[in-house]
Scaffold this motif. Structure first.
Motif, PDB file in Angstrom:
ATOM      1  N   PRO A 134      42.808  12.341 -38.877  1.00  0.00           N
ATOM      2  CA  PRO A 134      44.094  12.028 -39.525  1.00  0.00           C
ATOM      3  C   PRO A 134      45.053  11.217 -38.663  1.00  0.00           C
ATOM      4  N   GLN A 135      45.277  11.659 -37.430  1.00  0.00           N
ATOM      5  CA  GLN A 135      46.244  10.972 -36.580  1.00  0.00           C
ATOM      6  C   GLN A 135      45.778   9.567 -36.225  1.00  0.00           C
ATOM      7  N   ALA A 136      44.492   9.450 -35.919  1.00  0.00           N
ATOM      8  CA  ALA A 136      43.950   8.140 -35.542  1.00  0.00           C
ATOM      9  C   ALA A 136      43.977   7.171 -36.721  1.00  0.00           C
ATOM     10  N   ILE A 137      43.695   7.674 -37.907  1.00  0.00           N
ATOM     11  CA  ILE A 137      43.716   6.801 -39.088  1.00  0.00           C
ATOM     12  C   ILE A 137      45.117   6.271 -39.330  1.00  0.00           C
ATOM     13  N   GLU A 138      46.090   7.163 -39.314  1.00  0.00           N
ATOM     14  CA  GLU A 138      47.465   6.748 -39.613  1.00  0.00           C
ATOM     15  C   GLU A 138      48.026   5.814 -38.545  1.00  0.00           C
ATOM     16  N   SER A 139      47.747   6.126 -37.282  1.00  0.00           N
ATOM     17  CA  SER A 139      48.384   5.384 -36.189  1.00  0.00           C
ATOM     18  C   SER A 139      47.644   4.115 -35.792  1.00  0.00           C
ATOM     19  N   TYR A 140      46.311   4.101 -35.970  1.00  0.00           N
ATOM     20  CA  TYR A 140      45.537   2.987 -35.419  1.00  0.00           C
ATOM     21  C   TYR A 140      44.626   2.293 -36.438  1.00  0.00           C
ATOM     22  N   TYR A 141      43.804   3.075 -37.134  1.00  0.00           N
ATOM     23  CA  TYR A 141      42.828   2.436 -38.014  1.00  0.00           C
ATOM     24  C   TYR A 141      43.483   1.771 -39.225  1.00  0.00           C
ATOM     25  N   LEU A 142      44.494   2.406 -39.790  1.00  0.00           N
ATOM     26  CA  LEU A 142      45.198   1.787 -40.916  1.00  0.00           C
ATOM     27  C   LEU A 142      45.897   0.489 -40.500  1.00  0.00           C
ATOM     28  N   PRO A 143      46.642   0.453 -39.378  1.00  0.00           N
ATOM     29  CA  PRO A 143      47.221  -0.829 -38.944  1.00  0.00           C
ATOM     30  C   PRO A 143      46.164  -1.900 -38.670  1.00  0.00           C
ATOM     31  N   MET A 144      45.028  -1.498 -38.089  1.00  0.00           N
ATOM     32  CA  MET A 144      43.969  -2.480 -37.831  1.00  0.00           C
ATOM     33  C   MET A 144      43.421  -3.039 -39.142  1.00  0.00           C
ATOM     34  N   ALA A 145      43.229  -2.161 -40.130  1.00  0.00           N
ATOM     35  CA  ALA A 145      42.711  -2.612 -41.424  1.00  0.00           C
ATOM     36  C   ALA A 145      43.689  -3.580 -42.086  1.00  0.00           C
ATOM     37  N   ARG A 146      44.978  -3.295 -41.955  1.00  0.00           N
ATOM     38  CA  ARG A 146      45.982  -4.210 -42.522  1.00  0.00           C
ATOM     39  C   ARG A 146      45.949  -5.556 -41.804  1.00  0.00           C
ATOM     40  N   GLN A 147      45.810  -5.498 -40.490  1.00  0.00           N
ATOM     41  CA  GLN A 147      45.770  -6.733 -39.701  1.00  0.00           C
ATOM     42  C   GLN A 147      44.586  -7.611 -40.108  1.00  0.00           C
ATOM     43  N   LEU A 148      43.480  -6.964 -40.452  1.00  0.00           N
ATOM     44  CA  LEU A 148      42.265  -7.684 -40.827  1.00  0.00           C
ATOM     45  C   LEU A 148      42.224  -8.054 -42.309  1.00  0.00           C
ATOM     46  N   ASN A 149      43.223  -7.597 -43.062  1.00  0.00           N
ATOM     47  CA  ASN A 149      43.206  -7.776 -44.522  1.00  0.00           C
ATOM     48  C   ASN A 149      41.959  -7.148 -45.144  1.00  0.00           C
ATOM     49  N   ALA A 150      41.521  -6.037 -44.561  1.00  0.00           N
ATOM     50  CA  ALA A 150      40.382  -5.294 -45.110  1.00  0.00           C
ATOM     51  C   ALA A 150      40.921  -4.368 -46.195  1.00  0.00           C
ATOM     52  N   ASN A 151      41.150  -4.934 -47.374  1.00  0.00           N
ATOM     53  CA  ASN A 151      41.924  -4.241 -48.406  1.00  0.00           C
ATOM     54  C   ASN A 151      41.280  -2.943 -48.886  1.00  0.00           C
ATOM     55  N   TYR A 152      39.959  -2.928 -48.958  1.00  0.00           N
ATOM     56  CA  TYR A 152      39.297  -1.693 -49.386  1.00  0.00           C
ATOM     57  C   TYR A 152      39.639  -0.551 -48.431  1.00  0.00           C
ATOM     58  N   PHE A 153      39.523  -0.810 -47.141  1.00  0.00           N
ATOM     59  CA  PHE A 153      39.785   0.241 -46.159  1.00  0.00           C
ATOM     60  C   PHE A 153      41.278   0.569 -46.084  1.00  0.00           C
ATOM     61  N   VAL A 154      42.126  -0.426 -46.280  1.00  0.00           N
ATOM     62  CA  VAL A 154      43.565  -0.145 -46.346  1.00  0.00           C
ATOM     63  C   VAL A 154      43.839   0.865 -47.454  1.00  0.00           C
ATOM     64  N   SER A 155      43.268   0.601 -48.630  1.00  0.00           N
ATOM     65  CA  SER A 155      43.476   1.496 -49.769  1.00  0.00           C
ATOM     66  C   SER A 155      42.938   2.893 -49.481  1.00  0.00           C
ATOM     67  N   GLU A 156      41.728   2.955 -48.920  1.00  0.00           N
ATOM     68  CA  GLU A 156      41.119   4.259 -48.634  1.00  0.00           C
ATOM     69  C   GLU A 156      41.904   5.018 -47.567  1.00  0.00           C
ATOM     70  N   PHE A 157      42.334   4.328 -46.531  1.00  0.00           N
ATOM     71  CA  PHE A 157      43.084   4.991 -45.461  1.00  0.00           C
ATOM     72  C   PHE A 157      44.455   5.457 -45.962  1.00  0.00           C
ATOM     73  N   GLU A 158      45.114   4.620 -46.769  1.00  0.00           N
ATOM     74  CA  GLU A 158      46.411   5.022 -47.320  1.00  0.00           C
ATOM     75  C   GLU A 158      46.257   6.264 -48.194  1.00  0.00           C
ATOM     76  N   GLU A 159      45.207   6.260 -48.993  1.00  0.00           N
ATOM     77  CA  GLU A 159      44.973   7.416 -49.858  1.00  0.00           C
ATOM     78  C   GLU A 159      44.697   8.670 -49.024  1.00  0.00           C
ATOM     79  N   TYR A 160      43.891   8.510 -47.968  1.00  0.00           N
ATOM     80  CA  TYR A 160      43.576   9.656 -47.117  1.00  0.00           C
ATOM     81  C   TYR A 160      44.844  10.201 -46.455  1.00  0.00           C
TER      82      TYR A 160
END
Length: 422
Positions: A134-160
């Motif tokens: 949870p903490q890693a997704i919110e703080s690091y993986y979600l920002p990285m996904a946004r930076q990459l425009n990886a929209n599927y993972f952005v959506s999944e991480f936001e939902e999680y």
């Protein structure tokens, strides 16, 4: 999953998905990587007792659903030294950041510098969906996904993140979503019943010919919950009209006024498709499902080889069974999944080992072992997929109890007669 054979079953399922968009050589490379890692890891498990191989395959399944290329899929199973180094660098940075009470901005900037191979990030994203932190997704993986425009993972991480922070609210929203899907499926069936035999559903593959507006995200309040891939809010149909009908749209408008509008359907518009080949009307039901009905004569339909051709003299109580691509098979009312497999091809029937029924994966071995033969029974409108392995015949004498079509019965008789002669 507790056993290797369950992971093998999932891999078989993924191979069938890959066959829809990868060539044979690419699939062989992925299979080779799987066999190699299966041999090297054997029954290795993590501290939770979970198979190491299972986590790899679950991550792979996410990337297969996204239809990523063979190189990415192979690297997910067996990253080369260079890619492994990149993955390790990213995870080490995240460890440093998570352990520091006030991370140095340079470290965070370095983490978000996505000039490295995108494959490393995609693999890490997939693994986070399998083993979320949870903490890693919110703080690091979600920002990285946004930076990459990886929209599927952005959506999944936001939902999680939302689900983790608001479990009760999320549970209620998910329930609402399930109810919405149930209503959607009911409404689609209602329209098909209202318009009867003149209506032919266009299979999913026809979206390549008819541009279909698809929206893969259901927005419920501020939460995005993905639709399953088979659910298309805009459903395409062919409505058969008489030859040489001069004003087909006016003709259909009469049907709309007398039959559809009283049932709550709204006429959204009419026109031609993008190739200007077909007349169509757009309808919407009270739950905002949208339908596009192309108006054409049987000759037009057959000329362009569009839609499913419904055989004549089908019994009124026949089951209409769909595969995952929308192809139709008609079976007697008492038919089972075994009848369906033999209807496709006797070799599929002889070698069938598992199937999905309305998105539920079931193994024949488990069904018969647990004496749950009733799970084999089909119902009107079921969506199914069968899995078979030509190298391993699975037909058994007990199947006779669960086949009802003449074709399936004769196929089994021939099969066991040939076995007796061997």
């Amino acid at each position: 999953m507790k056993y290797i054979h369950e992971v093998d079953d999932l891999m078989h399922e993924l191979i069938e998905k890959m066959q829809r968009y990868l060539d044979e050589l690419a699939i062989l490379k992925v299979q080779h990587a799987y066999q190699h890692i299966k041999t090297t890891t054997r029954n290795q498990r993590n501290e939770k007792g979970e198979l190491y191989l299972e986590k790899k395959i679950l991550a792979l399944s996410i990337l297969v659903d996204l239809q990523l290329d063979e190189a990415t899929l192979t690297a997910t199973l067996e990253p080369d030294a260079s890619l492994q180094k990149q993955i390790q660098t990213i995870t080490d940075l995240i460890d440093q950041l998570s352990k520091s009470p006030s991370p140095h901005p340079a470290l965070l900037n370095q983490l978000l510098d996505t000039r490295s191979d995108t494959t490393a990030y995609l693999i890490l994203f997939a693994h986070q969906l399998v083993n979320p932190e949870p903490q890693a997704i919110e703080s690091y993986y979600l920002p990285m996904a946004r930076q990459l425009n990886a929209n599927y993972f952005v959506s999944e991480f936001e939902e999680y993140c939302f689900a983790h922070a608001n479990p009760d609210v999320y549970a209620k929203l998910t329930q609402q979503y399930d109810e919405e899907i149930t209503l959607q499926q009911h409404d689609i069936q209602q329209l098909e019943q209202l318009l009867g035999p003149a209506l032919v559903r266009i299979p999913t593959r026809m979206n390549e010919i008819y541009y279909a507006v698809t929206n893969t995200i259901s927005k419920i309040y501020y939460v995005k919950i993905p639709y399953q891939s088979q659910e298309i809010p805009l459903t395409n149909y062919i409505f058969q009209i008489a030859e040489h009908l001069e004003k087909p749209i006016a003709f259909f408008f009469d049907i709309y006024q007398s039959v559809l509008h009283p049932q709550g359907y709204l006429w959204l518009g009419q026109g031609h498709d993008e190739t200007h080949l077909r007349r169509y009307v757009l309808l919407q039901d009270r739950h905002h499902n949208t339908y596009r009905l192309f108006l054409m004569s049987p000759n037009e339909r057959h000329h362009y080889n569009l839609g499913q051709h419904q055989p004549e003299n089908i019994p009124s109580d026949a089951l209409t069974i769909y595969d995952l691509e929308g192809h139709v098979t008609y079976l007697p009312a008492e038919a089972t999944i075994l009848d369906y497999a033999f209807a496709l091809d006797p070799d599929i029937g002889y070698h069938m080992y598992a199937f999905t029924l309305n998105h539920q994966y079931l193994r024949l071995e488990d069904i018969f072992k647990q004496e749950k033969g009733a799970l084999l029974t089909l119902h009107q409108g079921d969506r199914v997929q069968v899995y078979h392995d030509l190298a391993t015949p699975t037909a058994k004498m007990e199947w006779f109890k669960w086949v009802h079509t003449t074709k399936a019965q004769n196929a089994l008789i021939s099969y066991f007669q040939s076995k007796l002669k061997e």
